[in-house]
Design an enzyme around this catalytic site. Sequence first.
Site, PDB file in Angstrom:
ATOM      1  N   GLU A  87       0.802  -1.214   0.000  1.00  0.00           N
ATOM      2  CA  GLU A  87       0.000   0.000   0.000  1.00  0.00           C
ATOM      3  C   GLU A  87       0.842   1.274   0.000  1.00  0.00           C
ATOM      4  O   GLU A  87       0.301   2.374  -0.176  1.00  0.00           O
ATOM      5  CB  GLU A  87      -0.946  -0.007   1.204  1.00  0.00           C
ATOM      6  CG  GLU A  87      -2.049  -1.053   1.054  1.00  0.00           C
ATOM      7  CD  GLU A  87      -2.989  -1.111   2.235  1.00  0.00           C
ATOM      8  OE1 GLU A  87      -2.595  -0.650   3.328  1.00  0.00           O
ATOM      9  OE2 GLU A  87      -4.108  -1.626   2.077  1.00  0.00           O
ATOM     10  N   GLU A 118       6.883 -21.845   8.310  1.00  0.00           N
ATOM     11  CA  GLU A 118       7.429 -20.912   9.300  1.00  0.00           C
ATOM     12  C   GLU A 118       8.507 -21.569  10.162  1.00  0.00           C
ATOM     13  O   GLU A 118       9.264 -20.882  10.849  1.00  0.00           O
ATOM     14  CB  GLU A 118       6.319 -20.364  10.195  1.00  0.00           C
ATOM     15  CG  GLU A 118       5.751 -21.373  11.171  1.00  0.00           C
ATOM     16  CD  GLU A 118       4.659 -20.770  12.049  1.00  0.00           C
ATOM     17  OE1 GLU A 118       4.730 -20.992  13.267  1.00  0.00           O
ATOM     18  OE2 GLU A 118       3.764 -20.090  11.525  1.00  0.00           O
TER      19      GLU A 118
END
Length: 304
Positions: A87, A118
Amino acid sequence: MDNLEQRGHLLTEQVNPNSQNLDKLSSLELVELFNQEDEQAIAAVAAAKTQLAEAIERTAQALRHGGRLFYIGAGTSGRLGVLDAAECPPTFCSPPELVQGIIAGGAAALVRSSEDLEDRAEDGEAAISQRQITELDVVVGITAGGTTPFVHGALQAARRRGATTIFMACVPENQVSAEADIDIRLLVGAEVLAGSTRLKAGTATKLALNILSTGVMVQLGKVYGNRMVDVAVTNKKLRDRALRMLQDLTGLNREAAGILLEQSGKSVKLALLMHWTGLGREGCDRLLAQHNGNLRAAVDSHQK
């Protein structure tokens, strides 16, 4: 980093006494409970304000000297980092490489759960190497429970390369320690749905990242007052926003504002500087460059 097989003691894994009857609540009661619990996310960010302020200052300083900002995480934490990074270009007209999000599992993990990835610290190290991170850069490791090996591996590799490192987690330091230059703890308490850190922990993380990236861009001169004067005019909505900014700040009508915007090459910042100084586009380009793109500093210098 604590033993991953003994995570039950972590704050993010605790059972919330306020939601023990979650499956018995009406829809309205459920909404009210979530709303009440979400207040803790605001409080958690407020409690970390000193660390967030330091993160803004150090990151802005690094970016002024040619550095980049990286967010790195897995699962929800990784997705939030990628979202914040994505963004920045449309909001602040920043180059895509300036703020980057790294998620365990890559782009595919944005739309399909890849939480097993992960656990690979070596993948985190590899991500740092692949992006050729240096002492100029800033790396923010995001992990709600604080134990994610992918994140710790990345932060350790970044520290070895001399980068500024920031750790962001939702557990206290006495539960999970981390080696980082800045340690941000967003302590939201136990989740409404036990262990589901996409809830309060995710909300607090999103709030903190909003503050961090926006604060950095403000310090880099990409904001005038509270206006996003570096907005990229790439669609009708953003063109309308640009025109309204020009009208509000200059007093021009919409037609005149549109002409000024086109003359500036669709740069609100340049358009404002051209209007306020009477200089042409090239002169304003040079003036802005002299002040590292800071519109207020450029205007002030011309008025002296």
